[in-house]
Design an enzyme around this catalytic site. Structure first.
Site, PDB file in Angstrom:
ATOM      1  CG  HIS A   1      -0.276   0.114   2.532  1.00 40.15           C
ATOM      2  ND1 HIS A   1       0.133   1.323   3.069  1.00 40.15           N
ATOM      3  CD2 HIS A   1       0.075  -0.821   3.453  1.00 40.15           C
ATOM      4  CE1 HIS A   1       0.685   1.128   4.247  1.00 40.15           C
ATOM      5  NE2 HIS A   1       0.675  -0.175   4.505  1.00 40.15           N
TER       6      HIS A   1
ATOM      7  CB  CYS B   1       1.279  -3.509   5.352  1.00 40.46           C
ATOM      8  SG  CYS B   1      -0.335  -4.160   5.846  1.00 40.46           S
TER       9      CYS B   1
END
Length: 240
Positions: A200, A216
């Site tokens: 992301h 992440c």
């Protein structure tokens, strides 16, 4: 012949002709030396080439990170020097047996590689999970979203109760520049199940090259947009 006769002979027509001839020959000889060396016609061209190389060397690098004003939420340019140059997006030689389209995250170097044809890959700088939140293995990118909603997992809400307002029951956190998923998100599944890990975007440029996330893989918003446009759902991802 004495000196007097010699000076007198200088006025003699034949003597004068001899002197003029000798002088002309000397002038021609000097002109021949001054005429140009065999390689001189190349010098103007070489000078032009040298000036061209100097101009090219002096040109600023292409701006990879300008303001993105056409996005749903306009993104500011990344100021020069803000993102370390080694983490700038660039195409690099990359030797791998993985097929083109595969995403490979090298956690040791904080680089993400998107494998291309011909032995190259597009390389991006990334931020990774801090200690206790690392993840590695082979999975796939199941789907992707532009300007996604962020829903913190229950485990995260337990650690940080203030995040309950963004729970699934409350509809998550709407898209925007403050959304932790940034401008784009690619969702990682393993064995048909959501790993809850994402590739992301982030506005936190300082975090690239560091282990700061909750597992992440984050890229600056400019780079996640660039990667998003090139990765197909179903592509393999390897985190090593």
């Amino acid at each position: 012949m004495d000196d007097t006769n010699f000076e007198t002979d200088a006025g003699n027509p034949s003597r004068r002709a001899f002197i003029l001839t000798a002088t002309s020959l000397a002038a021609l000889t000097l002109a021949g030396c001054a005429r140009r060396a065999p390689d001189e016609p190349r010098r103007p061209r070489l000078r032009r080439l040298r000036r061209l190389r100097e101009r090219i060397a002096a040109r600023p690098e292409p701006n990879l990170y300008p303001a993105l004003l056409n996005e749903q939420f306009p993104i500011d340019a990344i100021p020069p020097g803000k993102l370390p140059k080694k983490f700038h997006r660039q195409r690099v030689p990359f030797d791998t047996a993985e097929k083109p389209g595969t995403v490979i995250v090298d956690t040791g170097s904080f680089y993400l590689y998107h494998v291309e044809d011909g032995g190259t890959a597009m390389r991006y700088g990334v931020g990774l999970g801090r200690q206790g939140f690392e993840w590695s293995g082979r999975a796939r990118i199941a789907w992707k979203r532009a300007w996604p909603t962020w829903t913190p997992p229950e485990e995260m809400i337990k650690r940080e109760p203030d995040l309950a307002k963004w729970s699934a029951e409350n509809g998550g956190m709407p898209p925007g520049l403050d959304n932790p998923l940034g401008a784009r998100a690619l969702y990682i599944f393993q064995d048909g199940k959501d790993t809850l890990y994402r590739l992301h975007g982030t506005p936190e440029i300082f975090s690239i090259g560091k282990a700061v996330s909750s597992g992440c893989v984050r890229l600056v918003n400019h780079d996640i947009i660039h990667l998003y446009d090139r990765v197909r759902p179903g592509s393999a991802i390897i985190v090593r």
